[in-house]
Design a protein around this motif. Structure first.
Motif, PDB file in Angstrom:
ATOM      1  N   TYR A   1       0.817  -1.213   0.000  1.00  0.00           N
ATOM      2  CA  TYR A   1       0.000   0.000   0.000  1.00  0.00           C
ATOM      3  C   TYR A   1       0.854   1.268   0.000  1.00  0.00           C
ATOM      4  O   TYR A   1       0.311   2.379  -0.034  1.00  0.00           O
ATOM      5  N   GLY A   2       2.160   1.120   0.079  1.00  0.00           N
ATOM      6  CA  GLY A   2       3.024   2.294   0.159  1.00  0.00           C
ATOM      7  C   GLY A   2       2.887   3.035   1.475  1.00  0.00           C
ATOM      8  O   GLY A   2       3.144   4.249   1.542  1.00  0.00           O
ATOM      9  N   THR A   3       2.498   2.322   2.530  1.00  0.00           N
ATOM     10  CA  THR A   3       2.310   2.949   3.845  1.00  0.00           C
ATOM     11  C   THR A   3       3.626   3.513   4.358  1.00  0.00           C
ATOM     12  O   THR A   3       4.650   2.830   4.348  1.00  0.00           O
ATOM     13  N   LYS A   4       3.599   4.737   4.816  1.00  0.00           N
ATOM     14  CA  LYS A   4       4.803   5.410   5.297  1.00  0.00           C
ATOM     15  C   LYS A   4       5.009   5.137   6.788  1.00  0.00           C
ATOM     16  O   LYS A   4       4.054   4.912   7.526  1.00  0.00           O
ATOM     17  N   PRO A   5       6.245   5.159   7.249  1.00  0.00           N
ATOM     18  CA  PRO A   5       6.494   5.039   8.686  1.00  0.00           C
ATOM     19  C   PRO A   5       5.772   6.149   9.446  1.00  0.00           C
ATOM     20  O   PRO A   5       5.583   7.253   8.925  1.00  0.00           O
ATOM     21  N   GLY A   6       5.353   5.842  10.661  1.00  0.00           N
ATOM     22  CA  GLY A   6       4.678   6.870  11.446  1.00  0.00           C
ATOM     23  C   GLY A   6       3.726   6.270  12.462  1.00  0.00           C
ATOM     24  O   GLY A   6       3.785   5.081  12.787  1.00  0.00           O
ATOM     25  N   PHE A   7       2.821   7.121  12.946  1.00  0.00           N
ATOM     26  CA  PHE A   7       1.837   6.730  13.945  1.00  0.00           C
ATOM     27  C   PHE A   7       0.451   6.669  13.291  1.00  0.00           C
ATOM     28  O   PHE A   7       0.053   7.590  12.576  1.00  0.00           O
ATOM     29  N   TYR A   8      -0.261   5.600  13.555  1.00  0.00           N
ATOM     30  CA  TYR A   8      -1.595   5.412  12.999  1.00  0.00           C
ATOM     31  C   TYR A   8      -2.568   5.108  14.135  1.00  0.00           C
ATOM     32  O   TYR A   8      -2.166   4.741  15.236  1.00  0.00           O
ATOM     33  N   MET A   9      -3.837   5.262  13.844  1.00  0.00           N
ATOM     34  CA  MET A   9      -4.836   5.159  14.901  1.00  0.00           C
ATOM     35  C   MET A   9      -6.030   4.347  14.431  1.00  0.00           C
ATOM     36  O   MET A   9      -6.462   4.456  13.288  1.00  0.00           O
ATOM     37  N   VAL A  10      -6.564   3.502  15.323  1.00  0.00           N
ATOM     38  CA  VAL A  10      -7.797   2.763  15.072  1.00  0.00           C
ATOM     39  C   VAL A  10      -8.862   3.304  16.016  1.00  0.00           C
ATOM     40  O   VAL A  10      -8.637   3.392  17.233  1.00  0.00           O
TER      41      VAL A  10
END
Length: 497
Positions: free
Chosen positions: A168-177
């Motif tokens: 998906y080309g997801t970049k490093p970082g912080f994600y939230m659900v």
């Protein structure tokens, strides 16, 4: 005497249920035809207090059992994880942790694992159960460099929440659900948000690992940055944890790892005590309102009449034995794609395909969406005979016809319970991770699937089999268009004795 075919028997048991669901989901069909629904009054449901014949309760109870099995399964995993005091290893094997805090491994899952059928020995796993009713959960994505990786996010129905991974080309970082009722503000520093329609969800990171000592060391600093925690603990700085030093607990599910079959997450005699909690917590999908009303009419009747309650309880016991147990076979986990291989088509995106959802949950519950990983399962050779360790087999991929992937591929062997079969090499799969596979002069790759050790020139390509029945399972992570468009299928399994 006519010999009963178990595959036919399961189809017959499902036929009545298919008709019932077809009738109950007509509102959803009407919507697809463009009929006006915005101001239409929904048809009335079952009348409360109606006398229900025992045969009706029994038959409909079996269908409710099939429908609700995956959600009750996840609910019971949630209950187990809610009692885990800290990140650790259940029986020294299973990654477990408190709700909202995933736990990572630093090597392949051990063969004794029995919490999830059809485990994978190509990746470093993580696992966490999320509880979103109070606040969202943050998860960290480190920089994986060129390494293949994917995080699986799923809801209580076992459907995907969206894609996170290399494809998906997801970049490093912080994600939230976030849960279905969250209305807060996304904090600065959060790269992306995933919405779950259920308060119970799960997260399963997977990072590819070469079967080498060098890669086992190289992956540790990366996985140390894979963490999840409640939003209240988010401060914009990457948290780390040494996942190689974890305490060991007794099996939190109350069983024993390595005991044979998968942990019994759904106990049929308790199913209809748990289903009312699940159906209240998991909102209906569009078009399921009638289905919910119908199931609730059974539950309401059972709450008022002990005889109905006992009939429902027995229907679950019967359905587990007559219906769901047979769905453990990979034969039901997808569609035929040639050479007796079966391939799921809608993993983690089941919609109202209740049969496929439960078949997957029984055989291989945490399947990725097909865009992330294509699966191919095999139980029979070219003569339609059950794969068995009494025989010797070969699987030959011609030159240029290895599974077409952007990520990795593997062939894994499982015993008939869908777990690793102990063997002298402690080897359970072959594929991209193996750097010593031997190719033929013509560029083909032949794998030798058998119980007895082959000649030394074939050992590098040997996939050890148990003495009894077994299965083969191909994973194609980040599949190319040839797989997605049905232009590639695995080669036959040839019996060579």
């Amino acid at each position: 005497m006519i010999k009963e075919n178990k595959h036919f028997r399961v189809r017959v048991l499902l036929s009545a249920g298919a008709l019932a669901f077809a009738a109950l989901t007509q509102p959803a069909v009407a919507q697809t035809r463009g009929e006006p629904t915005a101001n239409a009054k929904f048809p009335p449901g079952p009348v409360v207090g109606t006398h229900l014949p025992e045969a009706y309760v029994s038959q409909m109870g079996k269908i409710a059992y099939l429908w609700g099995w995956p959600m009750v399964n996840i609910y019971n995993r949630y209950l187990v994880f809610s009692k885990v005091p800290e990140n650790g290893l259940g029986d020294g094997v299973l990654p477990v942790g408190p709700l909202n805090r995933l736990t990572m491994l630093v090597d392949y899952i051990k063969p004794e694992e029995r919490a999830v059928a059809t485990p994978n020995q190509d990746v470093v796993y993580g696992f966490g159960i999320l509880s979103l009713e109070k606040e969202p959960v943050v998860f960290q994505v480190p920089d994986f460099g060129s390494r293949f990786w994917v995080y699986q996010l799923g809801n209580q129905r076992t459907d995907t929440l969206g894609g996170v991974g290399k494809m998906y080309g997801t970049k490093p970082g912080f994600y939230m659900v976030v849960g279905p009722h969250w209305k807060g503000t996304v904090p600065k520093g959060i790269t992306g948000v995933f919405h779950s329609p259920t308060n119970i969800a799960y997260i399963i990171p997977r990072a590819f690992l070469d079967d080498t000592a060098e890669d086992r060391q190289a992956i540790r600093p990366v996985v140390s940055q894979i963490m999840s925690y409640p939003l209240g603990e988010f401060n914009g700085r990457t948290k780390t944890k040494d996942w190689s030093a974890l305490p060991k607990f007794s099996d939190p599910a109350g069983g024993t790892q390595g005991s044979g079959a998968e942990t019994q997450w759904v106990k049929p005699e308790k199913f209809f005590d748990e289903l009312p909690l699940v159906i209240k917590a998991v909102p209906p999908q569009p078009g399921e309102e009638a289905l919910y009303a119908w199931i609730n009419s059974l539950l309401d009747a059972a709450a008022k009449d002990p005889k109905v309650a006992e009939t429902l309880r027995q229907s679950a016991v019967d359905a587990d034995k007559e219906l769901v147990a047979g769905m453990h076979s990979y034969y039901y986990a997808g569609v035929p794609v040639g050479n007796n291989w079966i391939a799921p088509q809608n993993g983690a995106q089941f919609g109202t395909d209740y049969f496929s959802r439960t078949a997957a949950a029984k055989a291989n519950i945490f399947v990725n969406p097909r865009k992330e990983s294509a699966y191919f399962a095999q139980e029979y050779d070219t003569q339609n005979q059950r794969l068995n360790g009494a025989n010797v087999y070969q699987v030959t991929f011609p030159k240029g016809e290895l599974p077409p992937v952007n990520g990795f591929w593997s062939v894994t062997l499982y015993d008939e319970a869908h777990f690793f079969a102990p063997n002298e090499l402690n080897r359970f799969s072959l594929g991209t991770k193996n750097k010593d596979l031997k190719y033929g002069p013509d560029g083909s790759l032949t794998l030798y699937v058998q119980n007895k050790r082959p000649s030394e020139d074939k050992v590098a390509n040997w996939l050890p089999a148990p003495t009894g029945d077994f299965e083969l399972f191909i994973r194609a992570y980040w599949p190319k268009a040839e797989i997605m468009q049905g232009q590639w299928s695995p080669p036959p399994v040839q019996k060579t004795n």
